[in-house]
Scaffold this motif. Sequence first.
Motif, PDB file in Angstrom:
ATOM      1  N   LEU A  98       0.832  -1.200   0.000  1.00  0.00           N
ATOM      2  CA  LEU A  98       0.000   0.000   0.000  1.00  0.00           C
ATOM      3  C   LEU A  98       0.870   1.256   0.000  1.00  0.00           C
ATOM      4  O   LEU A  98       0.619   2.181  -0.769  1.00  0.00           O
ATOM      5  CB  LEU A  98      -0.927  -0.025   1.219  1.00  0.00           C
ATOM      6  CG  LEU A  98      -1.911   1.123   1.344  1.00  0.00           C
ATOM      7  CD1 LEU A  98      -2.813   1.159   0.131  1.00  0.00           C
ATOM      8  CD2 LEU A  98      -2.749   0.994   2.597  1.00  0.00           C
ATOM      9  N   LEU A 102       0.639   3.776  -3.099  1.00  0.00           N
ATOM     10  CA  LEU A 102       0.188   5.149  -2.904  1.00  0.00           C
ATOM     11  C   LEU A 102       1.237   6.134  -3.394  1.00  0.00           C
ATOM     12  O   LEU A 102       0.910   7.159  -4.003  1.00  0.00           O
ATOM     13  CB  LEU A 102      -0.108   5.405  -1.414  1.00  0.00           C
ATOM     14  CG  LEU A 102      -1.385   4.793  -0.857  1.00  0.00           C
ATOM     15  CD1 LEU A 102      -1.437   4.998   0.640  1.00  0.00           C
ATOM     16  CD2 LEU A 102      -2.610   5.396  -1.500  1.00  0.00           C
ATOM     17  N   ASN A 117     -10.249   1.168  -2.834  1.00  0.00           N
ATOM     18  CA  ASN A 117      -9.856   1.729  -1.542  1.00  0.00           C
ATOM     19  C   ASN A 117     -10.401   0.901  -0.396  1.00  0.00           C
ATOM     20  O   ASN A 117      -9.699   0.630   0.579  1.00  0.00           O
ATOM     21  CB  ASN A 117     -10.364   3.165  -1.425  1.00  0.00           C
ATOM     22  CG  ASN A 117      -9.307   4.163  -1.827  1.00  0.00           C
ATOM     23  OD1 ASN A 117      -8.122   3.854  -1.784  1.00  0.00           O
ATOM     24  ND2 ASN A 117      -9.729   5.348  -2.227  1.00  0.00           N
ATOM     25  N   ARG A 120      -8.509  -2.230  -0.090  1.00  0.00           N
ATOM     26  CA  ARG A 120      -7.192  -1.957   0.502  1.00  0.00           C
ATOM     27  C   ARG A 120      -7.284  -1.839   2.015  1.00  0.00           C
ATOM     28  O   ARG A 120      -6.425  -2.341   2.743  1.00  0.00           O
ATOM     29  CB  ARG A 120      -6.627  -0.654  -0.076  1.00  0.00           C
ATOM     30  CG  ARG A 120      -6.114  -0.811  -1.480  1.00  0.00           C
ATOM     31  CD  ARG A 120      -5.681   0.512  -2.052  1.00  0.00           C
ATOM     32  NE  ARG A 120      -5.011   0.304  -3.327  1.00  0.00           N
ATOM     33  CZ  ARG A 120      -4.306   1.226  -3.949  1.00  0.00           C
ATOM     34  NH1 ARG A 120      -4.180   2.425  -3.420  1.00  0.00           N
ATOM     35  NH2 ARG A 120      -3.727   0.968  -5.099  1.00  0.00           N
ATOM     36  N   SER A 258      -6.316   6.334   1.779  1.00  0.00           N
ATOM     37  CA  SER A 258      -7.221   5.260   1.335  1.00  0.00           C
ATOM     38  C   SER A 258      -8.600   5.314   1.985  1.00  0.00           C
ATOM     39  O   SER A 258      -9.228   4.290   2.203  1.00  0.00           O
ATOM     40  CB  SER A 258      -6.607   3.880   1.617  1.00  0.00           C
ATOM     41  OG  SER A 258      -5.509   3.682   0.806  1.00  0.00           O
TER      42      SER A 258
END
Lengths: 412, 162, 161
Positions: A98, A102, A117, A120, A258
């Motif tokens: 992640l 990102l 999102n 995640r 997120s």
Amino acid sequence: MTDTDTAEIGMGVTVTKTGETGAFGGELLTINFGPHHPSTHGVLRLIVDLDGEQVKRLKPVIGYLHTGIEKQMEALRWQQGVTVTDRHDYLSPPINNLAYALAVEKLMGVDVPPRANALRVIMSELTRLSSHLVWMGTSGLELGAMSMLMYCFRERDTILDMNEEISGYRMHTSYIRPGGVMADATPRFLDLLEKFIVAMPGHVDEYEDLLTMNPIWRSRTIGIGRLSAEDAKVLGASGPMLRGSGVAWDLRKQMPYSGYEGYEFEVATSDMCDCYGRYLVRIKEMRESVKILRQALDRLPDGPVNVDDRKMLPPPREELETSMEAVIHHFKLFTEGYSVPPGDVYVAVESGRGENGCYVVSDGTHKPRRVKFRAASFVNLQPLERMAMNHMVADMVAIIGTADTVLGDVDR
Amino acid sequence: MGLEALAESMGQNILTTSLGKLIGWGRGNSVWPAQFGLACCAIEMIATATAGVDIARFGSEAFRASPRQSDLMIVSGRVSQKMAPILRTIYDQMPEPKWVISMGACASTGGVFNNYALLQGVDKIVPVDVYIPGCPPRPEDLLNALMILQERIKAQGITPRQ
Amino acid sequence: MISENLIVDRGVSAGDNWITIAAESAHEALSSLKEEGYRLLVFLTCVDHLADSSREWPSRYELVYQLRNMDSLEQLRVRAFVDGDPPHVDSVSDLFPPGNWDERETYDMFGIVFENHPDLTRILMPDDWVGHPLRRDYPVGGEVVEFSEEHETWQTAPDKA
């Protein structure tokens, strides 16, 4: 110094006389722990000066698991790098993914769809739970609660089964990628997740029954390894190390990513500032993670799980049979990869251990110029001397345990 | 005079082969691994010892903290250049007969990390008996490797390394 | 407050604020930033711009200090460009304790010498290691993978080295 001043006493422990005199009139001894000592949570080596059984000086020696991950990323294309990020903090692979994803998305100016999102967040929280479970199991084992290992690994295995269902892999999922996630959640995954969310609070109660009021656990952890809030801040500690010292700092709240700003949860803190406080923080965090999972599952939005960008992600399989353009995109993506605009970016996410950051520099080519991982364990290991000072050797084990360092994360 | 030297002086006869079978059976069913975790695979190695998979069914639940009490080294994870001499020291400290399982892609070949920092395969410094593929392998894979090793130990008789 | 004459350049990269300072004034600038409220050094690292044609770089090595103000949640990236063999810069481990290990790592990986560091030794690589692995002219290493074209380029330094 003669040879007789140094003796090996097994398990990788050697003792050397320093020639200094301690407070009790005895001589200070230098003891070498590790790097394969069973209680150091991996290949950590400690050089400790002891006065009697009290720790007077402590120097961690690291690098025994140095994998060259940062160099390796420079030799891999942007999308290939995801596989390597899994393996640095090997107890929380999706969270590492992640941070990297990102960072790359921020450089490219890409926003992922809401369903991606939410998935995640689900994977991050599951990972946080499994990481805390491994911590509790192994720390319990070290402090004499053997059964904790059995209980914790039972639940960890159900999480790994879910990982396997959604990504095909138990540990190193590579599920979260720049541009979205690997694949949509299967109905069986959502089913397993539902069952897990219902069962997990009861399991956490079970762990608390075993440890929270357990007199042995309490006497091994309360008052051991104190780290004041001010010290923790100055020394850069993060995660449960910082929250266990009473500082309400959680990147999910302070700098949300997120879509964490949309979930209701509390930041777990404890004012005890010792090993027991850090244990309480982790227990509370497990309960909060289950809450987040509940909310994420209940309002899991529909829609795509990847950005609609053929330059970044391969086209769906069906399109390859009808569209020449799709074939070209597919070919370009798998021979050259995509390039990222020049610039640098730092993104930090909250892992089970603290601030897990990724600093990415691009020079505009299809490989990164530099990827630096800001590892939580690397920074959290530095207060070890301050925490272990004047404690017994056996307490040092509790302190290393509750600092929850992953050596893969320290050495990268 | 050790057991191996005694067997050598006696040569192959009905006594030594029957004794060999007995000793092989005993050794094969009580392989004690050294508690030696390196990286990701170590977590799966711990998982193998827990209730769900239960390595105790095969007589190997006794993970020994000291190399001097163990017969099997499970190299569970990547071996860095800095760790390599230490790993070899631990191997040298283990008493004969001893066996090595190379667990996972990193220990066997360096895995995804083809770079300066890692030893590209632990077989460069210690002899390996069983390799397990996977990154990390499932606990069941480790059990399978242990079973393969047990078969081999049982067939080896009194003097395993000949 | 950090005085304006310490700042050489400033800008925003992908939403992150950054300033550039002269490497000689690194300690002075960072101590005034610390007084300003940026009390946490998130990380310290280096970027090697050898043969990087994306733009003109003032020198080969770029030191990066990521600072954070934990009260106002502001973040600031401080850059300092250094050159030389080995490059020298003042240590900031007295201002920011976490910088101690970060500086040792940067020394280990890039060979940047931090003056006045209490214990500037290798941290990740063995003590007798030769070279600084994260420099761009240090080969990735490993073993040759047969039939892989890319491996050639990994093993050798770029043309402009």
